[in-house]
Design a protein around this motif. Structure first.
Motif, PDB file in Angstrom:
ATOM      1  N   GLU A 114       0.841  -1.196   0.000  1.00 55.88           N
ATOM      2  CA  GLU A 114       0.000   0.000   0.000  1.00 55.88           C
ATOM      3  C   GLU A 114       0.876   1.245   0.000  1.00 55.88           C
ATOM      4  O   GLU A 114       1.857   1.301   0.744  1.00 55.88           O
ATOM      5  CB  GLU A 114      -0.870   0.040   1.274  1.00 55.88           C
ATOM      6  CG  GLU A 114      -1.861  -1.081   1.360  1.00 55.88           C
ATOM      7  CD  GLU A 114      -2.755  -0.979   2.598  1.00 55.88           C
ATOM      8  OE1 GLU A 114      -2.728   0.060   3.294  1.00 55.88           O
ATOM      9  OE2 GLU A 114      -3.477  -1.958   2.859  1.00 55.88           O
ATOM     10  N   GLY A 115       0.503   2.252  -0.789  1.00 62.93           N
ATOM     11  CA  GLY A 115       1.288   3.481  -0.733  1.00 62.93           C
ATOM     12  C   GLY A 115       1.073   4.358  -1.924  1.00 62.93           C
ATOM     13  O   GLY A 115      -0.037   4.443  -2.439  1.00 62.93           O
ATOM     14  N   ALA A 116       2.151   4.990  -2.361  1.00 59.69           N
ATOM     15  CA  ALA A 116       2.065   5.948  -3.458  1.00 59.69           C
ATOM     16  C   ALA A 116       3.388   5.885  -4.219  1.00 59.69           C
ATOM     17  O   ALA A 116       4.056   4.839  -4.216  1.00 59.69           O
ATOM     18  CB  ALA A 116       1.795   7.334  -2.893  1.00 59.69           C
ATOM     19  N   LEU A 163      -3.139  10.773  -7.776  1.00 64.34           N
ATOM     20  CA  LEU A 163      -3.368   9.328  -7.921  1.00 64.34           C
ATOM     21  C   LEU A 163      -3.075   8.869  -9.357  1.00 64.34           C
ATOM     22  O   LEU A 163      -2.496   7.795  -9.564  1.00 64.34           O
ATOM     23  CB  LEU A 163      -4.803   8.977  -7.529  1.00 64.34           C
ATOM     24  CG  LEU A 163      -5.045   8.950  -6.012  1.00 64.34           C
ATOM     25  CD1 LEU A 163      -6.538   8.891  -5.698  1.00 64.34           C
ATOM     26  CD2 LEU A 163      -4.331   7.769  -5.374  1.00 64.34           C
ATOM     27  N   ARG A 164      -3.444   9.695 -10.354  1.00 58.91           N
ATOM     28  CA  ARG A 164      -3.131   9.341 -11.756  1.00 58.91           C
ATOM     29  C   ARG A 164      -1.613   9.221 -11.919  1.00 58.91           C
ATOM     30  O   ARG A 164      -1.102   8.288 -12.524  1.00 58.91           O
ATOM     31  CB  ARG A 164      -3.644  10.418 -12.725  1.00 58.91           C
ATOM     32  CG  ARG A 164      -5.144  10.469 -12.866  1.00 58.91           C
ATOM     33  CD  ARG A 164      -5.558  11.467 -13.980  1.00 58.91           C
ATOM     34  NE  ARG A 164      -6.973  11.766 -13.872  1.00 58.91           N
ATOM     35  CZ  ARG A 164      -7.490  12.849 -13.259  1.00 58.91           C
ATOM     36  NH1 ARG A 164      -6.695  13.774 -12.734  1.00 58.91           N
ATOM     37  NH2 ARG A 164      -8.788  13.017 -13.190  1.00 58.91           N
ATOM     38  N   GLU A 165      -0.884  10.209 -11.348  1.00 55.50           N
ATOM     39  CA  GLU A 165       0.581  10.206 -11.491  1.00 55.50           C
ATOM     40  C   GLU A 165       1.218   9.045 -10.723  1.00 55.50           C
ATOM     41  O   GLU A 165       2.156   8.408 -11.212  1.00 55.50           O
ATOM     42  CB  GLU A 165       1.154  11.559 -11.024  1.00 55.50           C
ATOM     43  CG  GLU A 165       0.844  12.653 -12.024  1.00 55.50           C
ATOM     44  CD  GLU A 165       1.133  14.063 -11.505  1.00 55.50           C
ATOM     45  OE1 GLU A 165       1.877  14.194 -10.513  1.00 55.50           O
ATOM     46  OE2 GLU A 165       0.592  15.017 -12.102  1.00 55.50           O
ATOM     47  N   ASP A 166       0.690   8.747  -9.530  1.00 55.51           N
ATOM     48  CA  ASP A 166       1.233   7.626  -8.740  1.00 55.51           C
ATOM     49  C   ASP A 166       1.080   6.317  -9.524  1.00 55.51           C
ATOM     50  O   ASP A 166       2.004   5.501  -9.577  1.00 55.51           O
ATOM     51  CB  ASP A 166       0.494   7.491  -7.402  1.00 55.51           C
ATOM     52  CG  ASP A 166       0.821   8.610  -6.430  1.00 55.51           C
ATOM     53  OD1 ASP A 166       1.807   9.338  -6.661  1.00 55.51           O
ATOM     54  OD2 ASP A 166       0.076   8.765  -5.437  1.00 55.51           O
ATOM     55  N   ALA A 167      -0.094   6.131 -10.125  1.00 54.07           N
ATOM     56  CA  ALA A 167      -0.337   4.882 -10.871  1.00 54.07           C
ATOM     57  C   ALA A 167       0.663   4.759 -12.020  1.00 54.07           C
ATOM     58  O   ALA A 167       1.259   3.681 -12.238  1.00 54.07           O
ATOM     59  CB  ALA A 167      -1.765   4.848 -11.395  1.00 54.07           C
ATOM     60  N   LYS A 168       0.887   5.856 -12.736  1.00 59.90           N
ATOM     61  CA  LYS A 168       1.834   5.797 -13.866  1.00 59.90           C
ATOM     62  C   LYS A 168       3.251   5.516 -13.365  1.00 59.90           C
ATOM     63  O   LYS A 168       4.000   4.721 -13.941  1.00 59.90           O
ATOM     64  CB  LYS A 168       1.819   7.128 -14.644  1.00 59.90           C
ATOM     65  CG  LYS A 168       0.691   7.292 -15.630  1.00 59.90           C
ATOM     66  CD  LYS A 168       0.345   6.059 -16.433  1.00 59.90           C
ATOM     67  CE  LYS A 168       0.919   5.900 -17.806  1.00 59.90           C
ATOM     68  NZ  LYS A 168       0.507   4.592 -18.450  1.00 59.90           N
TER      69      LYS A 168
END
Ligand code: KIV
Length: 266
Positions: A114-116, A163-168
């Motif tokens: 879990e995280g970023a 969140l979009r940037e973390d996923a990428k």
């Protein structure tokens, strides 16, 4: 069910077939769920709440996770097993290697963190060492004390963009899958479209590549007597747990679960 691998999951995403995932903590349920066609069994640290009766996942240890992963492995018939790393078990790289190793040796095919974006380095290093990683974003229950409760994440545009940037960033680091929990449905759809790896949602609407639920919740067994909004009781109208699992698989595959009322708006 033929053995589910990362290649299977990637192929399901490519052809737009929804992926089914449920939490699972023991051999009998692993056998029943995998026989019903559930493709991924998540040995979630939610076991701290549904098995151990705690009010959060924080008390769960690596020894607990390894024990339940080994139980699930013994009953599993072909599903991919993902095991959660417990709270503070991946605070340093050294700890991360040791605890991820314990879960893989207990029978996990993938571990979940879990995280970023800060997870990029551990994910890169684990992938290099043969450990596939699922990144858990959005409402990450181990951070309940930072969030001030189990709250929907990404409702304001700044947090949504984060969140979009973390996923990428985590996909670029080598994550093999993403679990996205309790985010507005349109944001989950955006993240899923942009990702080349499977994105599995829980409280994230119908447009992710697949769905996961906590098994006790979908069997209508909430300890508190109240289920979260994104849960459906698949035991209702069924005469066995096997039938409830089959109904879940069919509902996810056919797109009837989740319905719009199970999702969150921005
Ligand atoms: O521990 C767990 O059960 C989870 C799910 C809520 C995705 O992480």
């Amino acid at each position: 069910m033929p053995e589910v691998t990362l290649t299977t999951l990637q192929a399901l995403k490519q052809r737009g077939e929804k992926i089914t995932m449920l939490t699972c903590y023991d051999a009998t349920f692993a056998h029943t769920a995998s026989q019903a066609g559930v493709e991924i069994l998540l040995v979630g640290d939610s076991l701290g709440m549904v098995l151990q009766g705690h009010d959060s996942t924080l008390p769960v240890t690596t020894a607990d996770m390894a024990y339940h992963t080994a139980c699930v492995k013994r009953g599993n018939r072909g599903a991919l097993i993902v095991a959660d790393m417990s709270f503070m078990a991946y605070s340093t790289l050294e700890q991360t290697f040791q605890n991820a190793g314990a879960l893989m040796q207990a029978g996990a095919h993938m571990i979940k963190l879990e995280g970023a974006a800060w997870l990029a380095e551990p994910i890169r290093q684990l992938a290099e060492r043969g450990v596939p990683v699922c990144a858990h974003l959005g409402l990450t229950p181990q951070s309940v004390n930072v969030f001030g409760g189990f709250k929907v994440q990404g409702r304001d545009e700044a947090r949504a963009q984060q969140l979009r940037e973390d996923a990428k960033a985590l996909e670029a680091a080598g994550a093999a899958m993403i679990v996205l929990e309790c985010v507005p449905s349109p944001l989950a759809a955006d993240i899923t479209r942009a990702a080349n790896i499977p994105v599995i949602g829980i409280g994230a609407g119908a447009d992710t590549d697949g769905q996961v639920l906590v098994m006790h919740d979908m069997l209508g067994l909430a300890l508190t007597g109240r289920s979260p909004k994104f849960v459906n009781n698949f035991m209702a109208g069924q005469s066995s747990i096997q039938e409830a699992f089959t109904a879940y698989v069919q509902a996810v595959k056919s797109g009837t679960f989740p319905a719009p009322e199970h999702g969150f708006s921005a």
